[in-house]
Each structure stands twice: as C-alpha cells, then as structure tokens.
Design an enzyme around this catalytic site. Structure first.
Site, PDB file in Angstrom:
ATOM      1  N   ASN A  96       0.894  -1.361  -0.121  1.00 10.66           N
ATOM      2  CA  ASN A  96      -0.106   0.070   0.061  1.00 10.66           C
ATOM      3  C   ASN A  96       1.114   1.078   0.059  1.00 10.66           C
ATOM      4  O   ASN A  96       1.643   1.391   0.804  1.00 10.66           O
ATOM      5  CB  ASN A  96      -1.017  -0.314   1.227  1.00 10.66           C
ATOM      6  CG  ASN A  96      -1.769   1.012   1.373  1.00 10.66           C
ATOM      7  OD1 ASN A  96      -1.506   2.152   1.026  1.00 10.66           O
ATOM      8  ND2 ASN A  96      -3.039   0.867   1.580  1.00 10.66           N
ATOM      9  N   ARG A 155      -6.874  12.905   1.156  1.00  7.66           N
ATOM     10  CA  ARG A 155      -5.447  13.282   1.909  1.00  7.66           C
ATOM     11  C   ARG A 155      -4.179  12.765   1.686  1.00  7.66           C
ATOM     12  O   ARG A 155      -3.259  13.198   1.914  1.00  7.66           O
ATOM     13  CB  ARG A 155      -6.065  12.839   3.403  1.00  7.66           C
ATOM     14  CG  ARG A 155      -5.850  11.563   3.695  1.00  7.66           C
ATOM     15  CD  ARG A 155      -6.168  11.134   5.131  1.00  7.66           C
ATOM     16  NE  ARG A 155      -7.373  11.435   5.651  1.00  7.66           N
ATOM     17  CZ  ARG A 155      -7.951  10.729   6.513  1.00  7.66           C
ATOM     18  NH1 ARG A 155      -7.394   9.806   7.305  1.00  7.66           N
ATOM     19  NH2 ARG A 155      -9.297  11.065   7.037  1.00  7.66           N
ATOM     20  N   HIS A 205       0.890   6.122   2.053  1.00 12.64           N
ATOM     21  CA  HIS A 205       1.841   7.027   2.792  1.00 12.64           C
ATOM     22  C   HIS A 205       2.987   7.773   2.210  1.00 12.64           C
ATOM     23  O   HIS A 205       3.512   8.625   2.499  1.00 12.64           O
ATOM     24  CB  HIS A 205       2.220   6.495   4.220  1.00 12.64           C
ATOM     25  CG  HIS A 205       0.842   6.048   5.018  1.00 12.64           C
ATOM     26  ND1 HIS A 205      -0.045   7.239   5.054  1.00 12.64           N
ATOM     27  CD2 HIS A 205       0.595   5.092   5.624  1.00 12.64           C
ATOM     28  CE1 HIS A 205      -1.217   6.671   5.917  1.00 12.64           C
ATOM     29  NE2 HIS A 205      -0.756   5.393   6.121  1.00 12.64           N
ATOM     30  N   GLU A 260      -8.589   0.502  -3.172  1.00 17.81           N
ATOM     31  CA  GLU A 260      -9.558   0.950  -2.137  1.00 17.81           C
ATOM     32  C   GLU A 260     -10.449   1.861  -2.049  1.00 17.81           C
ATOM     33  O   GLU A 260     -10.173   3.175  -2.284  1.00 17.81           O
ATOM     34  CB  GLU A 260      -8.610   0.773  -0.831  1.00 17.81           C
ATOM     35  CG  GLU A 260      -8.194  -0.367  -0.354  1.00 17.81           C
ATOM     36  CD  GLU A 260      -7.293  -0.182   0.986  1.00 17.81           C
ATOM     37  OE1 GLU A 260      -7.512   0.733   1.704  1.00 17.81           O
ATOM     38  OE2 GLU A 260      -6.371  -0.708   1.164  1.00 17.81           O
ATOM     39  N   ARG A 285      -9.437   8.440  -0.955  1.00 15.12           N
ATOM     40  CA  ARG A 285     -10.254   8.412   0.194  1.00 15.12           C
ATOM     41  C   ARG A 285     -11.279   9.692  -0.431  1.00 15.12           C
ATOM     42  O   ARG A 285     -10.683  10.522  -1.163  1.00 15.12           O
ATOM     43  CB  ARG A 285      -9.441   9.203   1.334  1.00 15.12           C
ATOM     44  CG  ARG A 285      -8.580   7.922   2.003  1.00 15.12           C
ATOM     45  CD  ARG A 285      -8.375   8.262   3.500  1.00 15.12           C
ATOM     46  NE  ARG A 285      -9.495   8.564   4.496  1.00 15.12           N
ATOM     47  CZ  ARG A 285      -9.606   7.731   5.598  1.00 15.12           C
ATOM     48  NH1 ARG A 285      -9.248   6.451   5.627  1.00 15.12           N
ATOM     49  NH2 ARG A 285     -10.770   7.800   6.147  1.00 15.12           N
ATOM     50  N   GLU A 312     -11.154  -9.196   2.837  1.00 18.06           N
ATOM     51  CA  GLU A 312     -10.046  -8.875   3.494  1.00 18.06           C
ATOM     52  C   GLU A 312     -10.292  -8.833   4.912  1.00 18.06           C
ATOM     53  O   GLU A 312     -11.146  -7.995   5.509  1.00 18.06           O
ATOM     54  CB  GLU A 312      -9.409  -7.753   2.860  1.00 18.06           C
ATOM     55  CG  GLU A 312      -8.080  -7.440   3.505  1.00 18.06           C
ATOM     56  CD  GLU A 312      -7.219  -6.098   2.848  1.00 18.06           C
ATOM     57  OE1 GLU A 312      -7.622  -6.200   1.644  1.00 18.06           O
ATOM     58  OE2 GLU A 312      -6.581  -5.453   3.466  1.00 18.06           O
ATOM     59  N   HIS A 351      -3.984  -4.757   7.834  1.00 19.10           N
ATOM     60  CA  HIS A 351      -4.191  -3.524   8.661  1.00 19.10           C
ATOM     61  C   HIS A 351      -3.229  -3.618   9.866  1.00 19.10           C
ATOM     62  O   HIS A 351      -3.268  -4.580  10.709  1.00 19.10           O
ATOM     63  CB  HIS A 351      -5.599  -3.352   9.047  1.00 19.10           C
ATOM     64  CG  HIS A 351      -5.793  -1.947   9.456  1.00 19.10           C
ATOM     65  ND1 HIS A 351      -5.298  -0.945  10.337  1.00 19.10           N
ATOM     66  CD2 HIS A 351      -6.157  -0.769   8.398  1.00 19.10           C
ATOM     67  CE1 HIS A 351      -5.434   0.400  10.430  1.00 19.10           C
ATOM     68  NE2 HIS A 351      -6.218   0.514   9.259  1.00 19.10           N
ATOM     69  N   HIS A 398      -5.612   3.649  -1.847  1.00 17.47           N
ATOM     70  CA  HIS A 398      -7.019   4.180  -1.204  1.00 17.47           C
ATOM     71  C   HIS A 398      -7.067   5.605  -1.448  1.00 17.47           C
ATOM     72  O   HIS A 398      -6.541   6.384  -1.107  1.00 17.47           O
ATOM     73  CB  HIS A 398      -6.924   3.934   0.374  1.00 17.47           C
ATOM     74  CG  HIS A 398      -8.067   4.315   1.019  1.00 17.47           C
ATOM     75  ND1 HIS A 398      -8.438   3.863   2.234  1.00 17.47           N
ATOM     76  CD2 HIS A 398      -9.426   4.673   0.550  1.00 17.47           C
ATOM     77  CE1 HIS A 398      -9.620   4.341   2.784  1.00 17.47           C
ATOM     78  NE2 HIS A 398     -10.403   4.601   1.499  1.00 17.47           N
ATOM     79  N   THR A 433      -8.479   3.533   8.477  1.00 16.23           N
ATOM     80  CA  THR A 433      -9.744   2.629   8.303  1.00 16.23           C
ATOM     81  C   THR A 433      -9.789   1.943   9.712  1.00 16.23           C
ATOM     82  O   THR A 433      -8.797   0.795   9.746  1.00 16.23           O
ATOM     83  CB  THR A 433      -9.588   1.774   7.072  1.00 16.23           C
ATOM     84  OG1 THR A 433      -9.114   2.404   6.043  1.00 16.23           O
ATOM     85  CG2 THR A 433     -10.913   1.074   6.881  1.00 16.23           C
TER      86      THR A 433
HETATM   87  N1  PXP Z   1      -6.199  -3.174   3.964  1.00 12.99           N
HETATM   88  C1  PXP Z   1      -6.849  -2.145   4.088  1.00 12.99           C
HETATM   89  C2  PXP Z   1      -8.288  -2.421   3.461  1.00 12.99           C
HETATM   90  C3  PXP Z   1      -6.855  -0.866   4.273  1.00 12.99           C
HETATM   91  O1  PXP Z   1      -7.816   0.070   4.652  1.00 12.99           O
HETATM   92  C4  PXP Z   1      -5.462  -0.583   4.907  1.00 12.99           C
HETATM   93  C5  PXP Z   1      -5.074   0.704   5.289  1.00 12.99           C
HETATM   94  O2  PXP Z   1      -5.456   1.688   4.262  1.00 12.99           O
HETATM   95  C6  PXP Z   1      -4.476  -1.646   4.784  1.00 12.99           C
HETATM   96  C7  PXP Z   1      -4.947  -2.881   4.429  1.00 12.99           C
HETATM   97  C8  PXP Z   1      -3.145  -1.264   5.265  1.00 12.99           C
HETATM   98  O3  PXP Z   1      -2.896  -1.053   6.512  1.00 12.99           O
HETATM   99  P1  PXP Z   1      -1.396  -0.583   6.951  1.00 12.99           P
HETATM  100  O4  PXP Z   1      -1.251   0.445   6.311  1.00 12.99           O
HETATM  101  O5  PXP Z   1      -1.785  -0.303   8.413  1.00 12.99           O
HETATM  102  O6  PXP Z   1      -0.549  -1.518   6.684  1.00 12.99           O
END
Ligand code: PXP
Length: 249
Positions: free
Chosen positions: A9, A51, A12, A72, A47, A153, A196, A45, A103
């Site tokens: 992901n 952001r 960030h 996402e 949003r 998921e 997550h 994602h 999330t």
């Molecule tokens: N899976 C989903 C559905 C999420 O919303 C997120 C966070 O955006 C993640 C995985 C990844 O989570 P993390 O950034 O805490 O590894």
C-alpha cells in the site's frame, strides 16, 4: 498450499508528498520499486478527502504497473464512477469516516447489505474483483458470501493493536477470531486476504494461516523504508511472510 502474495500500500508515500505539495515523493515510483523488490501487487486508497492518494495517482498507477492494482474505496457513486474508469484488477470496499486517522473497522456488511449489493454487482459486471474489508466474524463472512463478493479482506487491526499495547490475552483472542474466520472462508467459497497494522512479526504469524492468500501492508513498510530503504523493507517483509508460511499446516 496456495502462494501468499504481498500487496504494498503506497498511500503514505502520497501522505509525505502532500505534506509539502508538489510532486515528490511519487507513489508511482514507490510502486515500481516495490514491485521490483518482490511486491505482487499495489494497493492504494482514494479517500473522499483525497488526503493522500489523488485521482491522478490512481490513473498513473494503473498505467505504470504491470502487476495488479487494488483500488480501495468507499461504496459511493462518485468512487464507483472513478473505479469504472480506472479499471483496476480489484476493488476493496472499505468503510470511510472523515474524522478517522485510518480505516478503523470493517464494513458493516450485515446492516449495509442493501447499500453494498449494487456496488458489488456493478464492479463485478465490469470484470473487477470485489473484496470486502470485514471484521473476522461469522455474520460478516456469511453476508459477504451472500453479496457474492469474490474476496474478503480480514481486518487485522484489533489483533495488531492488542499486541502493540502488550495485551497478550486480548491478542490471542483476536488471533483466534482471525484463524476461525480464515478457515470459514474456504467453505463459503471466498478468497481470503488480510491486512491493517501488520509488521514483520505479525505478518510472519498470520502467514501461517493457510487460507490467507494475500496480505496488504502499508504504514509499517513505508515507515521502515525511512531506515532501510523501500526495496529492503519489502524484501524483509517477503522473507518474514515466507518464514511464516513454512509453518502453515
Ligand atoms: N487493507 C485495507 C483494506 C486498508 O484500509 C489498509 C489501510 O489503508 C491496509 C490494508 C493497510 O494497512 P496498514 O497501512 O496499517 O498496513
């Protein structure tokens, strides 16, 4: 045993870029580098408040990467329109709350069943694999199967948070819920992903659940990249996952 994929992901990377405005660091460059280092796919994602990832990032990610893009999104008409234009390999429907930092929980698939149904159907008709981000509970899994989603998921946040707070018993309880839920996906015909809050240790542990075929990981990997570089961070994550997978029965 099924292979365990890593979805990286890149949200960030965009968070850091947006802190200054401008174009760097570029999440697309991060995605290409992560794939080079062993990521099996890229997750981002979009949003409602934009952001981190922006509309143009999604388009550029889709155009640039040769591996699957997992988009996402919240189940809204505006996001559905964008997803149908971008045409990612998969869409993961997530709950969204403007005041949350990330999330915070799974989708309300039971109470929101009628709202979610047309989104799952329309994305599916467009050939996009639909994943529902849910709490590891029997009711949520049954509702996901009734919605005819291809994938669930499992939200690993409660488990990871308990471990981070040093709450062993709570952690064991939450991991038990994940184990039972993962086992249940097989009988419901759902592909099982998880994510997550995962780090090297929790990814290694959860990799031992044989039904899970994909982990989506962002925050920890991008944070670790500050110290060891993104490629090394991804390589170490893959190694942790593979070590955990060897323990799977
Ligand atoms: N899976 C989903 C559905 C999420 O919303 C997120 C966070 O955006 C993640 C995985 C990844 O989570 P993390 O950034 O805490 O590894």
């Amino acid at each position: 045993m099924a292979e365990l994929r890593l979805g990286v992901n890149v949200d960030h990377v965009a968070t850091v870029r947006n802190a200054r405005g401008g174009a760097v660091p570029d999440p697309v460059r991060a995605a290409l580098l992560a794939i080079d280092a062993g990521a099996d796919g890229i997750t981002a994602h979009l949003r409602e408040d934009r952001r981190h990832i922006r509309d143009d990032d999604m388009r550029r990610l889709k155009a640039a990467i040769a591996k699957p893009l997992n988009f996402e999104m919240a189940a809204t008409e505006a996001m559905l329109d964008i997803a149908l234009r971008v045409r990612p390999r998969a869409c993961c429907l997530v709950p969204e709350n403007r005041t949350e930092r990330t999330t915070e929980g799974g989708l309300n698939v039971v109470g929101g069943f009628n709202h979610l149904k047309p989104f799952v159907a329309e994305l599916g008709r467009a050939g996009i694999r639909v994943s529902l981000f849910i709490e590891p509970s029997a009711e949520a899994l049954e509702a996901a199967a009734a919605l005819r989603a291809a994938v669930v998921e499992l939200h690993t946040g409660a488990w990871c948070d308990a471990l981070a707070r040093g709450e062993r018993e709570r952690g064991d309880h939450e991991f038990g819920r994940l184990r039972v839920a993962a086992a249940q996906t097989a009988s419901l015909g759902l592909e099982c992903h998880a994510g997550h809050g995962l780090d090297f240790d929790t990814a290694r542990t959860i990799a031992a659940l044989p039904q899970i075929v994909e982990l989506n990981i962002g925050h920890f990997l991008i944070g670790e990249a500050i110290f060891v570089g993104l490629a090394e961070s991804v390589r170490q994550m893959r190694a942790a996952m593979e070590e955990g997978r060897r323990q799977a029965k």
